[in-house]
Design a protein around this motif. Structure first.
Motif, PDB file in Angstrom:
ATOM      1  N   TYR A  26     -27.636 -45.167  14.652  1.00 25.60           N
ATOM      2  CA  TYR A  26     -26.611 -45.859  13.285  1.00 25.60           C
ATOM      3  C   TYR A  26     -27.438 -47.317  13.351  1.00 25.60           C
ATOM      4  O   TYR A  26     -27.636 -48.249  14.463  1.00 25.60           O
ATOM      5  CB  TYR A  26     -25.399 -45.558  13.711  1.00 25.60           C
ATOM      6  N   GLY A  27     -26.948 -47.984  12.033  1.00 27.56           N
ATOM      7  CA  GLY A  27     -27.473 -49.244  11.716  1.00 27.56           C
ATOM      8  C   GLY A  27     -27.232 -49.732  10.424  1.00 27.56           C
ATOM      9  O   GLY A  27     -27.085 -48.732   9.968  1.00 27.56           O
ATOM     10  N   ALA A  28     -28.108 -50.449  10.269  1.00 25.52           N
ATOM     11  CA  ALA A  28     -28.437 -51.582   9.173  1.00 25.52           C
ATOM     12  C   ALA A  28     -29.304 -50.092   8.101  1.00 25.52           C
ATOM     13  O   ALA A  28     -29.687 -49.972   8.744  1.00 25.52           O
ATOM     14  CB  ALA A  28     -29.260 -52.601   8.873  1.00 25.52           C
ATOM     15  N   GLY A  29     -28.580 -49.940   6.757  1.00 30.63           N
ATOM     16  CA  GLY A  29     -29.791 -48.790   5.902  1.00 30.63           C
ATOM     17  C   GLY A  29     -28.964 -47.714   6.073  1.00 30.63           C
ATOM     18  O   GLY A  29     -28.496 -46.202   5.309  1.00 30.63           O
ATOM     19  N   PHE A  30     -28.230 -47.030   8.261  1.00 29.80           N
ATOM     20  CA  PHE A  30     -27.198 -46.589   8.134  1.00 29.80           C
ATOM     21  C   PHE A  30     -26.815 -45.941   8.885  1.00 29.80           C
ATOM     22  O   PHE A  30     -26.990 -45.699  10.284  1.00 29.80           O
ATOM     23  CB  PHE A  30     -28.467 -45.105   8.706  1.00 29.80           C
ATOM     24  N   PRO A  31     -24.577 -46.377   7.984  1.00 30.80           N
ATOM     25  CA  PRO A  31     -23.620 -46.889   9.185  1.00 30.80           C
ATOM     26  C   PRO A  31     -23.346 -46.253   9.832  1.00 30.80           C
ATOM     27  O   PRO A  31     -23.572 -44.774   9.321  1.00 30.80           O
ATOM     28  CB  PRO A  31     -23.595 -48.129   8.842  1.00 30.80           C
ATOM     29  N   ARG A  32     -22.793 -45.879  10.737  1.00 30.50           N
ATOM     30  CA  ARG A  32     -21.915 -45.294  11.432  1.00 30.50           C
ATOM     31  C   ARG A  32     -20.702 -44.493  10.328  1.00 30.50           C
ATOM     32  O   ARG A  32     -20.487 -45.808   9.575  1.00 30.50           O
ATOM     33  CB  ARG A  32     -21.277 -45.360  12.459  1.00 30.50           C
ATOM     34  N   PRO A  33     -20.135 -43.214  10.365  1.00 29.86           N
ATOM     35  CA  PRO A  33     -19.483 -42.751   9.060  1.00 29.86           C
ATOM     36  C   PRO A  33     -18.454 -43.400   9.228  1.00 29.86           C
ATOM     37  O   PRO A  33     -17.967 -43.891  10.034  1.00 29.86           O
ATOM     38  CB  PRO A  33     -19.639 -41.626   9.092  1.00 29.86           C
ATOM     39  N   THR A  34     -17.543 -43.336   8.452  1.00 27.92           N
ATOM     40  CA  THR A  34     -16.646 -43.957   8.136  1.00 27.92           C
ATOM     41  C   THR A  34     -15.315 -42.287   7.054  1.00 27.92           C
ATOM     42  O   THR A  34     -15.761 -42.232   6.346  1.00 27.92           O
ATOM     43  CB  THR A  34     -16.367 -45.261   7.121  1.00 27.92           C
ATOM     44  N   PHE A  35     -14.516 -42.580   8.297  1.00 26.28           N
ATOM     45  CA  PHE A  35     -13.727 -41.193   8.266  1.00 26.28           C
ATOM     46  C   PHE A  35     -11.900 -41.582   7.077  1.00 26.28           C
ATOM     47  O   PHE A  35     -11.622 -43.297   8.209  1.00 26.28           O
ATOM     48  CB  PHE A  35     -13.432 -40.236   9.057  1.00 26.28           C
ATOM     49  N   LEU A  36     -11.879 -40.847   6.162  1.00 29.70           N
ATOM     50  CA  LEU A  36     -10.344 -41.227   6.503  1.00 29.70           C
ATOM     51  C   LEU A  36      -9.376 -40.213   6.995  1.00 29.70           C
ATOM     52  O   LEU A  36      -9.463 -38.922   6.859  1.00 29.70           O
ATOM     53  CB  LEU A  36      -9.676 -40.932   4.315  1.00 29.70           C
ATOM     54  N   LEU A  37      -8.942 -40.637   7.718  1.00 32.36           N
ATOM     55  CA  LEU A  37      -7.619 -39.383   8.855  1.00 32.36           C
ATOM     56  C   LEU A  37      -5.760 -39.400   7.917  1.00 32.36           C
ATOM     57  O   LEU A  37      -5.416 -40.513   7.944  1.00 32.36           O
ATOM     58  CB  LEU A  37      -7.375 -40.352  10.086  1.00 32.36           C
ATOM     59  N   GLN A  38      -6.125 -38.034   7.592  1.00 37.49           N
ATOM     60  CA  GLN A  38      -4.540 -38.200   6.791  1.00 37.49           C
ATOM     61  C   GLN A  38      -4.283 -36.838   6.734  1.00 37.49           C
ATOM     62  O   GLN A  38      -5.114 -36.089   6.642  1.00 37.49           O
ATOM     63  CB  GLN A  38      -4.595 -39.039   5.042  1.00 37.49           C
ATOM     64  N   PRO A  39      -3.062 -36.528   6.313  1.00 38.36           N
ATOM     65  CA  PRO A  39      -1.823 -37.116   6.907  1.00 38.36           C
ATOM     66  C   PRO A  39      -1.745 -37.286   7.997  1.00 38.36           C
ATOM     67  O   PRO A  39      -2.084 -35.864   8.936  1.00 38.36           O
ATOM     68  CB  PRO A  39      -0.842 -36.597   6.063  1.00 38.36           C
ATOM     69  N   PHE A  40      -1.298 -38.703   8.326  1.00 39.84           N
ATOM     70  CA  PHE A  40      -0.979 -38.597  10.195  1.00 39.84           C
ATOM     71  C   PHE A  40       0.000 -39.405   9.679  1.00 39.84           C
ATOM     72  O   PHE A  40       0.817 -40.514   9.545  1.00 39.84           O
ATOM     73  CB  PHE A  40      -2.396 -39.650  10.389  1.00 39.84           C
ATOM     74  N   GLN A  41       1.069 -38.776  11.043  1.00 34.88           N
ATOM     75  CA  GLN A  41       2.341 -38.876  11.256  1.00 34.88           C
ATOM     76  C   GLN A  41       1.716 -39.081  13.106  1.00 34.88           C
ATOM     77  O   GLN A  41       2.681 -38.257  14.023  1.00 34.88           O
ATOM     78  CB  GLN A  41       4.149 -37.416  11.301  1.00 34.88           C
ATOM     79  N   PRO A  42       2.578 -40.513  13.223  1.00 34.79           N
ATOM     80  CA  PRO A  42       3.008 -40.765  14.264  1.00 34.79           C
ATOM     81  C   PRO A  42       3.506 -40.570  15.296  1.00 34.79           C
ATOM     82  O   PRO A  42       5.255 -40.801  14.418  1.00 34.79           O
ATOM     83  CB  PRO A  42       2.441 -42.593  14.649  1.00 34.79           C
ATOM     84  N   GLU A  43       3.816 -39.862  16.452  1.00 33.20           N
ATOM     85  CA  GLU A  43       4.867 -39.738  17.136  1.00 33.20           C
ATOM     86  C   GLU A  43       4.864 -40.488  18.718  1.00 33.20           C
ATOM     87  O   GLU A  43       6.823 -41.045  18.703  1.00 33.20           O
ATOM     88  CB  GLU A  43       4.794 -38.183  17.889  1.00 33.20           C
ATOM     89  N   GLN A  44       4.394 -41.607  18.505  1.00 36.03           N
ATOM     90  CA  GLN A  44       4.318 -42.583  19.614  1.00 36.03           C
ATOM     91  C   GLN A  44       3.928 -43.533  18.869  1.00 36.03           C
ATOM     92  O   GLN A  44       2.821 -43.464  19.160  1.00 36.03           O
ATOM     93  CB  GLN A  44       3.992 -42.640  20.501  1.00 36.03           C
ATOM     94  N   VAL A  45       4.207 -44.986  18.964  1.00 37.65           N
ATOM     95  CA  VAL A  45       3.549 -46.396  18.964  1.00 37.65           C
ATOM     96  C   VAL A  45       3.520 -47.182  20.206  1.00 37.65           C
ATOM     97  O   VAL A  45       4.859 -47.250  20.843  1.00 37.65           O
ATOM     98  CB  VAL A  45       4.317 -46.890  17.579  1.00 37.65           C
ATOM     99  N   ARG A  46       2.538 -47.740  20.541  1.00 40.71           N
ATOM    100  CA  ARG A  46       2.875 -48.356  21.785  1.00 40.71           C
ATOM    101  C   ARG A  46       1.792 -49.530  21.239  1.00 40.71           C
ATOM    102  O   ARG A  46       0.348 -49.481  20.291  1.00 40.71           O
ATOM    103  CB  ARG A  46       1.616 -47.526  22.610  1.00 40.71           C
ATOM    104  N   PHE A  47       2.728 -50.542  21.949  1.00 39.02           N
ATOM    105  CA  PHE A  47       1.478 -52.029  21.873  1.00 39.02           C
ATOM    106  C   PHE A  47       0.492 -52.525  22.649  1.00 39.02           C
ATOM    107  O   PHE A  47       1.979 -52.418  23.820  1.00 39.02           O
ATOM    108  CB  PHE A  47       2.366 -53.358  21.444  1.00 39.02           C
ATOM    109  N   LEU A  48      -0.788 -52.517  23.007  1.00 36.30           N
ATOM    110  CA  LEU A  48      -1.646 -52.984  24.283  1.00 36.30           C
ATOM    111  C   LEU A  48      -1.721 -54.386  24.501  1.00 36.30           C
ATOM    112  O   LEU A  48      -1.984 -55.008  23.435  1.00 36.30           O
ATOM    113  CB  LEU A  48      -2.088 -51.464  24.481  1.00 36.30           C
ATOM    114  N   GLY A  49      -2.253 -54.089  25.329  1.00 36.47           N
ATOM    115  CA  GLY A  49      -3.547 -56.191  26.241  1.00 36.47           C
ATOM    116  C   GLY A  49      -2.292 -56.687  26.124  1.00 36.47           C
ATOM    117  O   GLY A  49      -1.094 -56.878  25.731  1.00 36.47           O
ATOM    118  N   ARG A  50      -2.608 -57.896  26.690  1.00 35.98           N
ATOM    119  CA  ARG A  50      -1.833 -59.091  27.805  1.00 35.98           C
ATOM    120  C   ARG A  50      -0.849 -59.425  26.692  1.00 35.98           C
ATOM    121  O   ARG A  50      -0.267 -59.749  26.946  1.00 35.98           O
ATOM    122  CB  ARG A  50      -2.832 -59.625  28.405  1.00 35.98           C
TER     123      ARG A  50
END
Length: 564
Positions: free
Chosen positions: A473-497
């Motif tokens: 993949y790259g310019a002219g043939f980029p990696r695909p973009t997906f729309l994921l729906q419906p998505f209901q989060p059951e857990q939310v976490r915030f990561l990183g320092r």
């Protein structure tokens, strides 16, 4: 950011391909009759180099020089395309028995392109001599004239847009020159050089030996952001096989991989474009001449390669820090002076070697064309780089329409470089700003095209394998973009320092959004979400995750509202 949803038009039938793969091919403009060849992209799919205007003449001149013992100098360029092209020609000509050396301008002295000063330096090595350019030369009218005055022949191989006047070289090979019927017009400079070498190796009775150089062609093509379609796709797909050839991989590329601490297989869309390319570009950006980069690609000594790769990594880290600091300065200036027209920022402290990187950062943030300028060594002269958005040609609006205000300029539709007298800067600002305000407003709206809509239960290993099966993949043939729906989060976490990354889990799916935690906390959505991104394998534990794009979530009940 505007999300463009997939067309409801019926997808043609693609025998042997899944619904997702069929939809992606259709959206990328690849019809059922072309699909097999596109996906295969085998060596047999290369074009005949004789279709390149001037290639036969160039090969004949070079062959005569080799047989006659005429010294040859490769005249390269300081970016990754020019560096890989220089290494390819030096290595290939050496294998064919040529007496060959190389020359690359200093970014800060002669600048881009074959220059009379460079030609005179080469002549001091002795004449008669043959100069072969790579990734430059198509605009070098004065330099080629000077070379001929000094008793040297010149073969130009280039891929940049020709001007109205072509140099009087002994041969010119450029798929964009008038009268060239070559099927692929968007080869990189290293790709054009490779095609000429194909003819020479075929004449020498060893046509497959030149294929060993496809690793260099792949790297230069990706780093120069050429489209990953047509013959370029053949170069990249087969070049990656050589780059991932274990201990038989080119010594210098193995050293880069080790210096960057890369594990697993190298890919095109990230590793070549964002790790290998920047490391090879670094010394040219900071020091002016990429001597260490060329030597790294040519050496077979592992210890020397390790030392050179470590040197490039260190310089690249310095370049990254300098870019970060000076980009912040550029953002501050853009915010003070306005962000709704053609953005022009100037600071004498900007490093000449990174103004293009700064322009790219601002263009991505503001979805506007951006020109970043700094002082040149010559008093009263500014030099800079410009980056643009799709549909707004800086070749037309800056290089052509503002030629009377420039001292020098050249480039492509979306990227160019120029120099001008400092006194002309106010007039240039006004003219460029007027051009933006006359252009269609939709050019300056950030958009993302959605390729396929998924439900959470459709994400599995088979889908990831289908995605990877269509690489590179790259310019002219980029990696695909997906729309994921419906998505209901059951857990939310915030990561990183700094707890700035977002992790959402639910319905058997884990979604990761880098630097998206702050907006999510502020919105605190309660209902189902629509996520924008790509299913992929987590390099850390081998699990499947959904990697969200920037601004990659929305509340489902507001499918066209503000992004999170």
């Amino acid at each position: 950011m505007r999300w463009n949803f997939p067309s409801t038009q019926q997808i043609p039938f693609y025998p042997g391909y899944s619904p997702f793969q069929s939809a992606l091919l259709a959206r990328r403009g690849i019809g059922p009759a072309e699909a097999e060849r596109f996906v295969r992209s085998g060596i047999e799919d290369m074009h005949d180099p004789l279709l390149l205007k001037g290639a036969a003449e160039a090969a004949a001149i070079i062959g005569d020089a080799i047989r006659g013992g005429l010294p040859i100098t490769v005249y390269g360029d300081y970016d990754c395309d020019g560096v890989t092209g220089t290494a390819l020609l030096v290595e290939s000509l050496t294998k064919l028995g040529a007496a060959v050396d190389w020359y690359i301008n200093s970014r800060f002295v002669e600048g881009f392109g074959m220059h009379p000063l460079g030609v005179e330096e080469i002549a001091r090595r002795g004449t008669p001599r043959l100069i072969i350019s790579v990734d430059n030369g198509i605009s070098a009218v004065d330099a080629v004239r000077r070379a001929r005055e000094l008793g040297m022949q010149v073969v130009v191989t280039d891929h940049h847009e020709p001007g109205e006047e072509l140099p009087l070289a002994d041969a010119i090979v450029n798929p964009k020159q008038p009268g060239c019927a070559y099927p692929d017009k968007h080869l990189a400079g290293v790709g054009v050089a490779f095609k000429v070498m194909q003819l020479l190796f075929h004449a020498a009775g060893k046509p497959r030996e030149i294929l060993r150089s496809l690793d260099l062609v792949a790297l230069g093509t990706v780093a120069d952001v050429m489209p990953v379609t047509g013959e370029n796709r053949v170069f990249i797909k087969n070049g990656l096989k050589l780059i991932n050839w274990g201990d038989r991989t080119r010594t210098g590329l193995l050293a880069i991989k080790e210096a960057a601490d890369l594990k697993g297989e190298v890919n095109a869309h990230y590793h070549l474009g964002f790790i290998f390319g920047p490391m090879l570009n670094a010394t040219g950006r900071i020091d002016g001449v990429p001597t260490a980069a060329v030597e790294l690609l040519l050496t077979t000594d592992r210890r020397r390669a390790a030392g050179l790769a470590a040197q490039l990594r260190k310089v690249n880290e310095e370049r990254q820090e300098l870019t970060r600091h000076q980009t912040e300065t550029a953002f501050e200036q853009a915010q003070r002076e306005g962000e709704d027209g053609f953005i022009v920022v100037y600071d004498p402290a900007f490093h000449e070697g990174i103004v293009g990187l700064i322009a790219s950062r601002l263009k991505e943030a503001y979805q506007r064309p951006v020109l970043v300028l700094t002082d040149s060594p010559e008093t009263g002269i500014l030099k800079g780089s410009v980056r643009s958005v799709k549909g707004f040609s800086v070749k037309a609006h800056l290089i052509d329409d503002c030629a009377d205000l420039l001292l020098k300029g050249g480039g492509h539709e979306m990227a160019a470089g120029c120099s001008l007298a400092k006194e002309n800067l106010p007039a240039l600002r006004r003219r460029l700003d007027a051009a933006v305000r006359q252009a269609p407003a939709e050019l300056f709206v950030s958009t993302v095209d959605i390729d396929y809509v998924l439900r959470p239960d459709e994400i599995d290993g088979a889908l990831v394998a289908q995605i990877e099966g269509f690489a590179p993949y790259g310019a002219g043939f980029p990696r695909p973009t997906f729309l994921l729906q419906p998505f209901q989060p059951e857990q939310v976490r915030f990561l990183g320092r700094e707890r700035n990354h977002l992790r959402l889990s639910g319905q058997g799916v884990t979604a990761i959004g880098f630097n998206q935690a702050e907006d999510f906390r502020a919105a605190n959505p309660a209902g189902p979400l629509a996520l924008l991104g790509l299913p992929e394998i987590n390099d850390y534990d081998g699990s499947i995750q959904f990697r969200m794009r920037n601004q990659g979530w929305r509340e489902l009940e507001d499918p066209v509202g503000a992004a999170g």
